[in-house]
Design a protein around this motif. Structure first.
Motif, PDB file in Angstrom:
ATOM      1  N   UNK A 239    -105.230 -58.286  34.525  1.00 18.68           N
ATOM      2  CA  UNK A 239    -106.092 -57.626  35.523  1.00 18.68           C
ATOM      3  C   UNK A 239    -107.419 -57.205  34.915  1.00 18.68           C
ATOM      4  N   UNK A 240    -107.353 -56.654  33.690  1.00 20.73           N
ATOM      5  CA  UNK A 240    -108.578 -56.181  33.044  1.00 20.73           C
ATOM      6  C   UNK A 240    -109.483 -57.358  32.671  1.00 20.73           C
ATOM      7  N   UNK A 241    -108.891 -58.465  32.254  1.00 22.21           N
ATOM      8  CA  UNK A 241    -109.671 -59.645  31.900  1.00 22.21           C
ATOM      9  C   UNK A 241    -110.379 -60.212  33.129  1.00 22.21           C
ATOM     10  N   UNK A 242    -109.650 -60.318  34.220  1.00 24.46           N
ATOM     11  CA  UNK A 242    -110.248 -60.841  35.453  1.00 24.46           C
ATOM     12  C   UNK A 242    -111.409 -59.964  35.907  1.00 24.46           C
ATOM     13  N   UNK A 243    -111.208 -58.640  35.852  1.00 21.15           N
ATOM     14  CA  UNK A 243    -112.286 -57.742  36.275  1.00 21.15           C
ATOM     15  C   UNK A 243    -113.488 -57.855  35.346  1.00 21.15           C
ATOM     16  N   UNK A 244    -113.231 -57.909  34.040  1.00 20.07           N
ATOM     17  CA  UNK A 244    -114.329 -57.992  33.077  1.00 20.07           C
ATOM     18  C   UNK A 244    -115.170 -59.250  33.295  1.00 20.07           C
ATOM     19  N   UNK A 245    -114.516 -60.360  33.564  1.00 24.80           N
ATOM     20  CA  UNK A 245    -115.211 -61.645  33.665  1.00 24.80           C
ATOM     21  C   UNK A 245    -115.832 -61.869  35.045  1.00 24.80           C
ATOM     22  N   UNK A 248    -113.862 -58.996  39.935  1.00 25.71           N
ATOM     23  CA  UNK A 248    -112.906 -59.015  41.043  1.00 25.71           C
ATOM     24  C   UNK A 248    -111.681 -58.206  40.637  1.00 25.71           C
ATOM     25  N   UNK A 249    -111.258 -57.286  41.493  1.00 29.61           N
ATOM     26  CA  UNK A 249    -110.136 -56.400  41.176  1.00 29.61           C
ATOM     27  C   UNK A 249    -108.874 -56.883  41.882  1.00 29.61           C
ATOM     28  N   UNK A 250    -107.745 -56.838  41.167  1.00 24.58           N
ATOM     29  CA  UNK A 250    -106.452 -57.133  41.780  1.00 24.58           C
ATOM     30  C   UNK A 250    -105.514 -55.968  41.509  1.00 24.58           C
ATOM     31  N   UNK A 251    -104.495 -55.830  42.354  1.00 27.59           N
ATOM     32  CA  UNK A 251    -103.519 -54.760  42.176  1.00 27.59           C
ATOM     33  C   UNK A 251    -102.118 -55.345  42.064  1.00 27.59           C
ATOM     34  N   UNK A 252    -101.121 -54.470  42.025  1.00 31.89           N
ATOM     35  CA  UNK A 252     -99.747 -54.907  41.770  1.00 31.89           C
ATOM     36  C   UNK A 252     -99.157 -55.766  42.883  1.00 31.89           C
ATOM     37  N   UNK A 253     -99.759 -55.729  44.070  1.00 27.71           N
ATOM     38  CA  UNK A 253     -99.240 -56.535  45.179  1.00 27.71           C
ATOM     39  C   UNK A 253     -99.935 -57.883  45.283  1.00 27.71           C
ATOM     40  N   UNK A 254    -100.839 -58.169  44.352  1.00 27.48           N
ATOM     41  CA  UNK A 254    -101.613 -59.411  44.387  1.00 27.48           C
ATOM     42  C   UNK A 254    -101.306 -60.281  43.174  1.00 27.48           C
ATOM     43  N   UNK A 255    -101.579 -61.563  43.327  1.00 27.79           N
ATOM     44  CA  UNK A 255    -101.573 -62.497  42.216  1.00 27.79           C
ATOM     45  C   UNK A 255    -103.022 -62.813  41.854  1.00 27.79           C
ATOM     46  N   UNK A 256    -103.288 -63.229  40.624  1.00 29.03           N
ATOM     47  CA  UNK A 256    -104.663 -63.620  40.278  1.00 29.03           C
ATOM     48  C   UNK A 256    -105.246 -64.653  41.242  1.00 29.03           C
ATOM     49  N   UNK A 257    -104.383 -65.559  41.725  1.00 23.09           N
ATOM     50  CA  UNK A 257    -104.871 -66.579  42.662  1.00 23.09           C
ATOM     51  C   UNK A 257    -105.427 -65.963  43.941  1.00 23.09           C
ATOM     52  N   UNK A 258    -104.941 -64.771  44.302  1.00 25.11           N
ATOM     53  CA  UNK A 258    -105.469 -64.085  45.490  1.00 25.11           C
ATOM     54  C   UNK A 258    -106.927 -63.684  45.304  1.00 25.11           C
ATOM     55  N   UNK A 259    -107.347 -63.568  44.056  1.00 29.43           N
ATOM     56  CA  UNK A 259    -108.747 -63.252  43.745  1.00 29.43           C
ATOM     57  C   UNK A 259    -109.499 -64.502  43.292  1.00 29.43           C
ATOM     58  N   UNK A 260    -108.902 -65.667  43.523  1.00 26.10           N
ATOM     59  CA  UNK A 260    -109.564 -66.923  43.173  1.00 26.10           C
ATOM     60  C   UNK A 260    -109.566 -67.227  41.692  1.00 26.10           C
TER      61      UNK A 260
END
Length: 439
Positions: A239-245, A248-260
């Protein structure tokens, strides 16, 4: 432009000086090899061999036990001794196929690899799935499943997790330096599955040599780039890597794919290269052997199933009798009950320490200093969540966003009262997630 990062996090002594400058050595096994049927998230693999069977290196010895599962392959040739209960690196007893190594390393015949541009999406996914590739940074999620989102056209970023933020571990660092082309090739394979995606190699700024080498390697790749991250733990958490790059923020009910986004570890991408481009299944990985109680720390390319004790011996053995053995990193790894546990697909390192610092730090009462809140990358309140967990207040725990914890251990690290916050929160989180799935 500043380096990419997230809010919170800590800066522990990284301990990488012990092994970062040690090139990868190839280690051949001496004793029997044990292959756990569950080296991944999901259903255990189903054995395909029985006692007395002769197997070849690269032969599938256990098939995937379901959609979310992964097969297991022999990493040596030899004779199956049977199915036995053995300790896993995490300290639990697991079913393992045990093979007596004949020392000949006769290899199975593999299906000839086709050029990447001639393979369909289904062929690529089948190759990756049949090769037994899983998330090799520690999660162990079957890679074929991860690369099969419902809407592949909506994936914008393939992120190579090159952070390696856990202290002491340098296996990915050495891979980036020594196997740069294979890493880039693995990214090329994954990008062929997602026509609208861009490939990003996200590297912490303490690995400048890796950044330079990767930038040179992707110079002619129109769909790839290298991004520099702030060196901070847990920069490599998904989650932290995705946000840093991407911000885009994701939470426990999401998968990374939900944020593209799709995130793959360095070792995983190299495994994808060998599976698709070379037609070879996953039978080996690089493991760091380090810590202040290892005589000659280093990085070793080893066959899956080899005993951790053989790695320790290859690194010169212990300086003293260690008080603490850890599989993985000191922040999110597992305390080992025996060094005789086999190396699995998710075994990134084994660490040995002269002192058990945690055991010598008595817990005292919370002083409400809020240090745990300051460093929490999930922006929750660890001290309160730990209290709720200890009271078995599941409803209160969920209401205070306890499921958003990524169990990085930053809170426990900074706590002046030495409270085991991560352990309490992690235990309740697992219970709450299990009950949520039942509902």
């Amino acid at each position: 432009m500043g380096f990419l990062t997230f809010k919170g996090g800590i800066h522990p002594d990284d301990g990488k000086r012990f092994s970062k400058d040690q090139p990868i050595q190839t280690l051949m096994p001496k004793g029997d090899l044990a292959y756990p049927l569950s080296q991944h998230i999901g259903a255990p693999a189903n054995p395909l061999v029985k006692k007395g069977d002769h197997v070849l290196k690269g032969q599938m010895i256990a098939a995937a036990g379901g959609f979310v599962s992964a097969p297991v392959h022999a990493s040596v040739s030899g004779t199956v001794k049977g199915l036995e209960q053995r300790f896993s690196p995490a300290g639990t007893k697991v079913e393992c196929i045990v093979i007596e190594n004949d020392g000949e390393y006769q290899e199975a015949e593999y299906e000839p690899a086709k050029p990447l541009e001639e393979m369909s999406r289904e062929e690529l996914l089948e190759k990756i799935g049949n090769a037994g590739i899983v998330g090799m940074g520690g999660a162990g999620f079957p890679t074929r499943v991860k690369l099969s989102p419902k809407e592949p056209e909506k994936i914008d970023y393939i992120i190579a997790n090159c952070a390696e933020c856990e202290p002491y571990i340098t296996a990915d660092y050495r891979r980036m330096l020594e196997n740069t082309e294979e890493l880039v090739s693995g990214m090329r394979v994954v990008l062929s599955l997602f026509p609208n995606a861009e490939g990003i190699f996200a590297v912490e700024d303490n690995k400048k040599d890796c950044i330079e080498k990767l930038k040179a390697a992707v110079e002619s790749e129109s769909r790839m780039r290298v991004e520099t991250l702030v060196t901070k733990y847990p920069q490599g958490a998904e989650r932290q890597l995705i946000y840093a790059v991407t911000k885009r923020a994701i939470n426990s009910s999401m998968l990374p794919a939900d944020a593209g986004c799709i995130v793959d570890n360095v070792e995983t991408l190299i495994g994808i290269h060998y599976a698709v481009i070379k037609g070879r299944p996953l039978t080996e990985r690089v493991v760091t052997v380090s810590g202040d109680d290892i005589a000659a720390p280093g990085n070793f390319r080893v066959p899956l199933g080899i005993s951790h004790q053989e790695l320790i011996d290859a690194a010169g053995g212990f300086v003293l009798q260690p008080q603490k053995l850890i599989s993985g990193g000191p922040m999110m790894g597992f305390a080992m009950v025996t060094a005789d546990a086999p190396v699995t697909k998710t075994s990134s390192s084994i660490l040995a320490f002269k002192e058990d610092v945690v055991a010598k730090s008595p817990e005292t009462a919370c002083i409400n200093c809020a240090r745990c809140v300051d460093v929490c990358p999930s922006r929750i309140i660890p001290s309160r969540l730990a209290d709720l967990a200890l009271r078995h207040d599941e409803d209160g725990f969920v209401a205070m966003n306890g499921l958003e914890c990524v169990e990085c251990g930053s809170c426990s690290y900074v706590c002046p009262a030495k409270r085991p916050l991560k352990q309490a929160i992690g235990s309740m989180r697992k219970t709450a997630l299990a009950n949520k799935r039942k509902k």
